[in-house]
Write an enzyme that holds these catalytic residues in place. Structure first.
Site, short mmCIF file in Angstrom:
data_model
loop_
_atom_site.label_atom_id
_atom_site.label_comp_id
_atom_site.label_asym_id
_atom_site.label_seq_id
_atom_site.Cartn_x
_atom_site.Cartn_y
_atom_site.Cartn_z
N GLY A 18 15.61 33.57 -31.36
CA GLY A 18 15.96 34.66 -30.46
C GLY A 18 17.32 35.28 -30.72
O GLY A 18 17.72 35.54 -31.85
N TYR A 45 18.02 31.23 -11.98
CA TYR A 45 18.44 31.97 -13.18
C TYR A 45 19.50 33.00 -12.82
O TYR A 45 20.52 33.12 -13.52
CB TYR A 45 17.23 32.65 -13.81
CG TYR A 45 17.57 33.38 -15.09
CD1 TYR A 45 17.93 32.69 -16.24
CD2 TYR A 45 17.55 34.77 -15.14
CE1 TYR A 45 18.25 33.36 -17.41
CE2 TYR A 45 17.86 35.45 -16.31
CZ TYR A 45 18.22 34.74 -17.45
OH TYR A 45 18.55 35.40 -18.60
#
Length: 296
Positions: A22, A168
């Protein structure tokens, strides 16, 4: 966006966390292509070695940069300390990139809520332990999803009511509060090191494939194909925050479509992320939880 240029990084060493895939992989690739030596950290040693070989292969004979792999599990403070205590060379900067997103409720080795522990507390400890070696920059990779409620210091681990999205959001808010307080402390100490932050917009990576709700994995996979930019484009704000001559505290993100995509540029943050009192309080709590204090 092909005109994005990375300043020469020859003779500079960078440490990039979460570099096996990523954004971390693409950040490492761009820094190495600009001449840097990049220490790519990974929790899985085999995946880290494979990623490093991929970067080396892309450099080719004309590549001036180089890479190596270091083991690091940000959800285990013993792993963080092992890497930092073995570090004995100059370090131009750290890109605190590694993270997990909206995973099921869990705990780190040290008992912290898993997302806050990995995304913030692990990096907090790592940066402070490495800071005496850092010459120029600390970059924290946050998210546009940091926008939301302020931190609840009475329930940082969300023990009363766990939500993957809230966990998150607060971990990414913590990244920006950490950047703000780190920059304040660096400035007050007279250090030349700058703390900056970045977010990738909506970039297609495997980060979106571990949601606590299986249906969301399917929906985000569709979003990755239809809306998202590539991981390479998503890494450009991080690289800009690392290598451009920016004022300490600058937050960089994509400049179009509400920050979802586009060329990297200074970005806006929420009022909660600009709360100096919350930033100081989070720093104090983080020191207490990790046992790692201000390095300078």
């Amino acid at each position: 966006m092909s005109d994005f240029l990375v300043p020469d990084q020859t003779d500079r060493t960078w440490l990039v966390t979460g570099a096996n895939s990523g954004l971390g992989l693409e950040t490492s690739r761009m820094l190495a292509a600009a001449g840097a030596h990049v220490v790519m950290t990974a929790r899985d040693a085999a995946k880290g070695r494979a990623a490093a070989e991929e970067v080396r292969g892309g450099l080719g004979g004309a590549g001036r940069g180089s890479v190596e792999v270091a083991a690091l599990d940000l959800a285990d403070l013993a792993s963080v300390r092992a890497l930092a205590e073995g570090w004995e060379r100059p370090l131009h900067g750290v890109v605190a990139n590694a993270g997990i997103m909206m995973v099921p409720q869990g705990r780190t080795v040290d008992g912290f809520e898993l997302q806050l522990g990995t995304n913030h507390l692990g990096h907090f400890a790592l940066v402070n332990l490495l800071l005496p070696h850092v010459a120029d920059r600390v970059v924290s990779v946050s998210s546009a999803l940091h926008k939301g409620p302020p931190l609840d210091f009475d329930d940082l681990f969300l023990e009363r009511s766990y939500s993957p999205g809230r966990a998150y959001q607060q971990s990414k808010l913590a990244n920006l509060l950490f950047t703000a307080e780190l920059q304040r402390r660096l400035g007050a100490s007279g250090s030349a090191v700058r703390a900056t932050a970045a977010h990738p917009g909506y970039a297609a990576t495997n980060l979106q494939s571990h949601h606590a709700v299986p249906l969301m994995n399917t929906l985000m996979a569709v979003g990755n194909r239809v809306v998202a930019t590539s991981a390479e484009e998503g890494a450009r704000p991080s690289v800009m925050a690392a290598t451009y001559d920016l004022v300490g505290g600058t937050y960089v993100g994509p400049s179009r479509l509400g920050g979802l995509r586009g060329a990297p540029a200074p970005a806006s943050r929420s009022l909660e992320a600009a709360d100096d009192g919350a930033a100081r309080r989070l720093w104090d709590v983080s020191e207490e939880l990790t046992g790692v204090g201000w390095a300078l």
